[in-house]
Design an enzyme around this catalytic site. Structure first.
Site, PDB file in Angstrom:
ATOM      1  N   ASP A  29      -6.061  13.418 -25.355  1.00 45.93           N
ATOM      2  CA  ASP A  29      -5.999  12.023 -24.932  1.00 45.93           C
ATOM      3  C   ASP A  29      -5.229  11.288 -26.023  1.00 45.93           C
ATOM      4  O   ASP A  29      -5.763  11.036 -27.110  1.00 45.93           O
ATOM      5  CB  ASP A  29      -7.424  11.480 -24.783  1.00 45.93           C
ATOM      6  CG  ASP A  29      -7.450  10.002 -24.404  1.00 45.93           C
ATOM      7  OD1 ASP A  29      -6.402   9.334 -24.531  1.00 45.93           O
ATOM      8  OD2 ASP A  29      -8.517   9.515 -24.005  1.00 45.93           O
ATOM      9  N   TYR A  46       0.859  -1.197   0.000  1.00 50.44           N
ATOM     10  CA  TYR A  46       0.000   0.000   0.000  1.00 50.44           C
ATOM     11  C   TYR A  46       0.884   1.232   0.000  1.00 50.44           C
ATOM     12  O   TYR A  46       1.869   1.300   0.756  1.00 50.44           O
ATOM     13  CB  TYR A  46      -0.906   0.027   1.237  1.00 50.44           C
ATOM     14  CG  TYR A  46      -2.336  -0.277   0.858  1.00 50.44           C
ATOM     15  CD1 TYR A  46      -2.988   0.537  -0.073  1.00 50.44           C
ATOM     16  CD2 TYR A  46      -3.010  -1.355   1.396  1.00 50.44           C
ATOM     17  CE1 TYR A  46      -4.291   0.250  -0.454  1.00 50.44           C
ATOM     18  CE2 TYR A  46      -4.318  -1.636   1.010  1.00 50.44           C
ATOM     19  CZ  TYR A  46      -4.947  -0.827   0.085  1.00 50.44           C
ATOM     20  OH  TYR A  46      -6.219  -1.095  -0.303  1.00 50.44           O
ATOM     21  N   THR A  60      -2.899   6.078 -22.086  1.00 51.90           N
ATOM     22  CA  THR A  60      -2.719   4.763 -21.490  1.00 51.90           C
ATOM     23  C   THR A  60      -1.262   4.392 -21.737  1.00 51.90           C
ATOM     24  O   THR A  60      -0.561   5.054 -22.504  1.00 51.90           O
ATOM     25  CB  THR A  60      -3.628   3.688 -22.128  1.00 51.90           C
ATOM     26  OG1 THR A  60      -3.436   3.722 -23.540  1.00 51.90           O
ATOM     27  CG2 THR A  60      -5.086   3.945 -21.803  1.00 51.90           C
ATOM     28  N   ARG A  76      -0.791  -2.451 -18.624  1.00 58.27           N
ATOM     29  CA  ARG A  76      -2.113  -1.829 -18.732  1.00 58.27           C
ATOM     30  C   ARG A  76      -2.251  -0.751 -17.658  1.00 58.27           C
ATOM     31  O   ARG A  76      -2.183  -1.043 -16.465  1.00 58.27           O
ATOM     32  CB  ARG A  76      -3.144  -2.938 -18.520  1.00 58.27           C
ATOM     33  CG  ARG A  76      -4.576  -2.598 -18.747  1.00 58.27           C
ATOM     34  CD  ARG A  76      -5.350  -3.874 -18.998  1.00 58.27           C
ATOM     35  NE  ARG A  76      -4.904  -4.458 -20.259  1.00 58.27           N
ATOM     36  CZ  ARG A  76      -5.353  -4.062 -21.449  1.00 58.27           C
ATOM     37  NH1 ARG A  76      -6.283  -3.147 -21.553  1.00 58.27           N
ATOM     38  NH2 ARG A  76      -4.874  -4.604 -22.555  1.00 58.27           N
ATOM     39  N   LYS A 107      -0.738   0.634 -25.142  1.00 56.76           N
ATOM     40  CA  LYS A 107      -1.070   0.495 -26.572  1.00 56.76           C
ATOM     41  C   LYS A 107       0.221   0.631 -27.376  1.00 56.76           C
ATOM     42  O   LYS A 107       1.075  -0.233 -27.275  1.00 56.76           O
ATOM     43  CB  LYS A 107      -2.137   1.526 -26.954  1.00 56.76           C
ATOM     44  CG  LYS A 107      -3.440   1.318 -26.174  1.00 56.76           C
ATOM     45  CD  LYS A 107      -4.538   2.241 -26.646  1.00 56.76           C
ATOM     46  CE  LYS A 107      -5.841   1.960 -25.931  1.00 56.76           C
ATOM     47  NZ  LYS A 107      -6.065   2.829 -24.755  1.00 56.76           N
ATOM     48  N   GLU A 158      -0.580   4.765  -0.522  1.00 58.83           N
ATOM     49  CA  GLU A 158      -1.407   5.956  -0.793  1.00 58.83           C
ATOM     50  C   GLU A 158      -0.576   7.204  -0.533  1.00 58.83           C
ATOM     51  O   GLU A 158       0.165   7.280   0.436  1.00 58.83           O
ATOM     52  CB  GLU A 158      -2.665   5.920   0.063  1.00 58.83           C
ATOM     53  CG  GLU A 158      -3.660   4.907  -0.483  1.00 58.83           C
ATOM     54  CD  GLU A 158      -4.934   4.797   0.327  1.00 58.83           C
ATOM     55  OE1 GLU A 158      -5.348   5.786   0.921  1.00 58.83           O
ATOM     56  OE2 GLU A 158      -5.501   3.692   0.339  1.00 58.83           O
TER      57      GLU A 158
HETATM   58  N1  DSN Z   1     -10.835   0.419 -25.521  1.00 58.04           N
HETATM   59  C1  DSN Z   1      -9.718   1.099 -26.117  1.00 58.04           C
HETATM   60  C2  DSN Z   1      -9.617   0.822 -27.564  1.00 58.04           C
HETATM   61  O1  DSN Z   1      -9.758  -0.314 -27.945  1.00 58.04           O
HETATM   62  O2  DSN Z   1      -9.360   1.721 -28.339  1.00 58.04           O
HETATM   63  C3  DSN Z   1      -9.734   2.550 -25.861  1.00 58.04           C
HETATM   64  O3  DSN Z   1      -9.569   2.748 -24.505  1.00 58.04           O
END
Ligand code: DSN
Length: 438
Positions: free
Chosen positions: A197, A51, A223, A232, A226, A53
């Site tokens: 984003d 933990y 994110t 993730r 990707k 925080e």
């Molecule tokens: N769900 C994702 C995608 O496949 O583009 C976006 O967060």
């Protein structure tokens, strides 16, 4: 995973099945990738037990000396990678990152503008079924019907009419770049915050292959799994910190001062919307950012883009309609209406052929999100696997064989045949310990 196998055979079997699936099939989901062995070792490490925080040096728990090291490394590497002054690596996901910014700078009922989900935007950009469209008055913009591209004149017109507090740019299914400078100019005209984003193209942006949002946007969210090829998770960045103009103050020994925006965002992530950060994931983010700082990652990002460009050209040559006319990034959205095949049917048949894609709404789609008129295809994962332009051409040929047979009684047979070709192709390029060899 000998211990897991012995203790919990059911979960072990599920994971083994997933290993087989990822090994033997062709992964073309634009938002997926193969993280390296090092990233996965950090994800599976003892840091999951801790933990923490708070933030490095200011935690609500003892024993944080090692997780502090990991979080500081992740932060410093992210700052170097994107050239930003501030980063928060704690958001559990891209949605949490976006929620953190929206809740930090808006009040319930405030107006926002974002790209419509059915035109390539994300749920968190103002969709009615998401917090972003429920807590706030969301006005979504679309792409131009004729070009499939975002028209900055229309964005400006809408912003002047709506006068939003926040404009969101960025997308999940848009294959062109974003003119962040032009978006900032619109935001400044109406006194709005601008948030980009970049969850999808983050790895390409970090490699300098697409327009850089950092100098132009107040906030940049992403994110990490990707094109960035990490674990993730999510992250929030600011090119430059600034005094918050929202009137949020903090008491000091000598009086009261206005909080810096970094403090406002940090407080919104924890304790605002999250509790304990996922320290094993933060450690893995640090590993991934370290990888992305290496020259090999730049070569990878260049190849991702080349593979996508070759695929789009080949599809166009076979009379497929690519929304927006082509791709400048890692993905393309194919409108299958002229092939008389729905996204749902295409996704299912391709799955049978060992090719994983997702059905996707196309702009001005008349079909539901469960059926759709299109599919989205991306090259991040196949490129990690070592595939190049020649593989990209072959893959388009395989997809075309399946789609062309979709309405015939040969469909199932073609899928079986293509599956064998896919297996051979994947077998020739095995995943080294899952992910790129350092
Ligand atoms: N769900 C994702 C995608 O496949 O583009 C976006 O967060």
């Amino acid at each position: 995973m000998e211990v897991l196998q012995k203790q919990d055979n059911e979960i072990f079997d599920a994971i083994s099945g997933e290993v087989r699936r990822q090994t033997e099939t062709l992964e073309l989901i634009a938002s997926e990738n193969f993280a390296s062995r090092a990233v996965m070792e950090a994800c599976g490490s003892v840091m999951t037990n801790k933990y923490a925080e708070g933030y490095p040096g200011k935690r609500y728990y003892g024993g944080c000396e090692y997780v502090d090291v990991a979080e500081n490394l992740a932060r410093e590497r992210a700052k170097k990678l994107f050239g930003c002054e501030y980063v928060n690596v704690q958001p559990h996901s891209g949605s949490s990152a976006n929620m953190g910014v929206l809740f930090a700078v808006l009040k319930p009922g405030d107006k926002i503008m974002g790209l419509d989900l059915s035109h390539g935007g994300h749920l968190t950009h103002g969709s009615k079924v998401n917090f972003s469209g429920q807590f706030f008055e969301a006005h979504t913009y679309g792409v131009d019907r004729a070009t499939g591209c975002i028209d900055m004149n229309k964005i400006e017109e809408m912003a002047l009419q709506v006068r939003p507090k926040l404009i969101i740019c960025g997308a999940s299914a848009y294959s062109q770049g974003f003119d962040f400078k032009a978006f900032r100019s619109v935001a400044d005209k109406v006194g709005a915050f601008l948030m980009a984003d970049i969850a999808h193209p983050a790895g390409l942006i970090a490699s300098g292959l697409l327009n850089d949002p950092i100098p132009h946007c107040h906030f940049v969210t992403t994110t990490t799994h990707k094109t960035l090829r990490g674990p993730r998770g999510g992250m929030i960045m600011m090119g430059q910190d600034f005094e918050n103009p929202l009137g949020i103050t903090v008491k000091t020994k000598s009086g009261v001062r206005t909080k810096m925006m970094s403090e406002v965002i940090d407080a919104e992530i924890m304790p605002g919307i999250q509790g304990g950060p996922l320290m094993h994931i933060i450690a893995a983010k640090g590993v991934a950012f370290g990888e992305a700082l290496r020259p090999e990652f730049h070569d990878y990002a260049v190849q991702v883009r080349k593979n996508a460009a070759v695929m789009a050209d080949k599809f166009i040559g076979l009379d497929y309609h690519i929304v927006s006319g082509g791709t400048k990034n890692h993905l393309m959205l194919i409108d299958l209406r002229n092939k008389d095949v729905t996204g749902k049917v295409a996704e299912n048949l391709l799955h049978k052929a060992g090719i994983t894609v997702n059905k996707n709404m196309v702009p001005f789609d008349d079909k539901s999100p469960f059926v759709t008129s299109g599919i989205r295809i991306g090259t991040p994962a196949m490129t990690t696997r070592g595939m190049n332009e020649s593989h990209a051409e072959t893959i388009v040929g395989l997809i075309d064989r399946v789609i062309s047979a979709a309405n015939s009684d040969r469909a199932e047979k073609v899928c079986v045949q293509v599956r064998e070709d896919v297996k051979a192709m994947c077998g020739a390029l095995p995943l080294n310990d899952f992910g790129p060899t350092p």
